[in-house]
Design an enzyme around this catalytic site. Structure first.
Site, mmCIF file in Angstrom:
data_model
loop_
_atom_site.group_PDB
_atom_site.id
_atom_site.type_symbol
_atom_site.label_atom_id
_atom_site.label_comp_id
_atom_site.label_asym_id
_atom_site.label_seq_id
_atom_site.Cartn_x
_atom_site.Cartn_y
_atom_site.Cartn_z
ATOM 1 C CG ASP A 153 -36.569 4.351 56.213
ATOM 2 O OD1 ASP A 153 -36.940 4.610 55.055
ATOM 3 O OD2 ASP A 153 -35.527 3.722 56.472
ATOM 4 C CG ASP A 154 -39.716 9.077 62.434
ATOM 5 O OD1 ASP A 154 -39.726 8.250 63.360
ATOM 6 O OD2 ASP A 154 -40.403 10.113 62.424
ATOM 7 C CG LEU A 155 -45.734 8.276 59.259
ATOM 8 C CD1 LEU A 155 -45.697 8.209 57.736
ATOM 9 C CD2 LEU A 155 -46.835 7.366 59.800
#
Length: 202
Positions: A153-155
């Site tokens: 989920d890390d951009l």
């Protein structure tokens, strides 16, 4: 535990990733820190902020405490306005107090957490309001240096993989593709992820 060189040898199985690794000018080494409470406070303060801003706010925050250490009981005694005055948002001022409350009521020692699986640690720390899955994963990846964490989920990870692998997908389709690519890195997805961040210049 395998050596850094042995892990890199395994990551050679992904030619694209390995090219990104050898193009970085810094060798990434573990940053173990057994004070998980302190690391969690730091992680909350740094959420969604640039490194430069984080340094200023963190220094102001720690300056409130003797020898710069936010003792949980002292932190809980601090007026909300004083915490806000350091540059913390309203939410973060509440979240750091939530961490202090949890620390006083529960075991947050490195030795205790080390007995748990990655997923159990995520669930354990996520009991704290303000600590979500991403924040718990950062604890696993950095102070605990767990070897196989992949923060899908890390951009930053998403942007790095979109760029490196020419991915034009979004949302669920993007994450599914990322997980598929990262399966090649298993069981050393943590170091692969750190090099992905580094490829962005972070």
């Amino acid at each position: 535990m395998p050596t850094h060189t042995e892990i890199l040898e395994h990551l050679k199985n992904d030619v694209i990733l390995y090219q990104a690794i050898i193009n970085t000018d810094t060798e990434i080494r573990p940053e173990l820190d057994i004070d998980i409470y302190h690391s969690l406070l730091s992680s909350i303060v740094s959420q969604q902020l640039s490194a430069k801003v984080v340094k200023v706010i963190w220094n102001r925050f720690t300056d409130l405490f003797v020898e710069g250490y936010p003792d949980p009981e002292v932190l809980l005694s601090k007026d909300h306005g004083i915490l806000r005055g350091t540059g913390l948002s309203n939410s973060k001022a509440n979240y750091v107090k939530n961490v202090a409350e949890f620390k006083l009521a529960n075991d947050m020692s490195f030795d205790f957490l080390q007995t748990k699986s990655d997923e159990d640690i995520i669930q354990y720390l996520s009991q704290i309001k303000g600590v979500g899955r991403w924040t718990a994963q950062m604890i696993l990846m950095f102070p605990m240096d767990r070897p196989n964490v992949f923060p899908v989920d890390d951009l930053g990870i998403q942007n790095a993989m979109k760029s490196l692998y020419n991915i034009a997908l979004e949302k669920k389709e993007l994450k599914a593709k990322m997980l598929d690519i990262a399966s090649v890195w298993d069981p050393y997805r943590t170091l692969a992820s750190k090099y992905l961040w580094k490829s962005l210049g972070t």
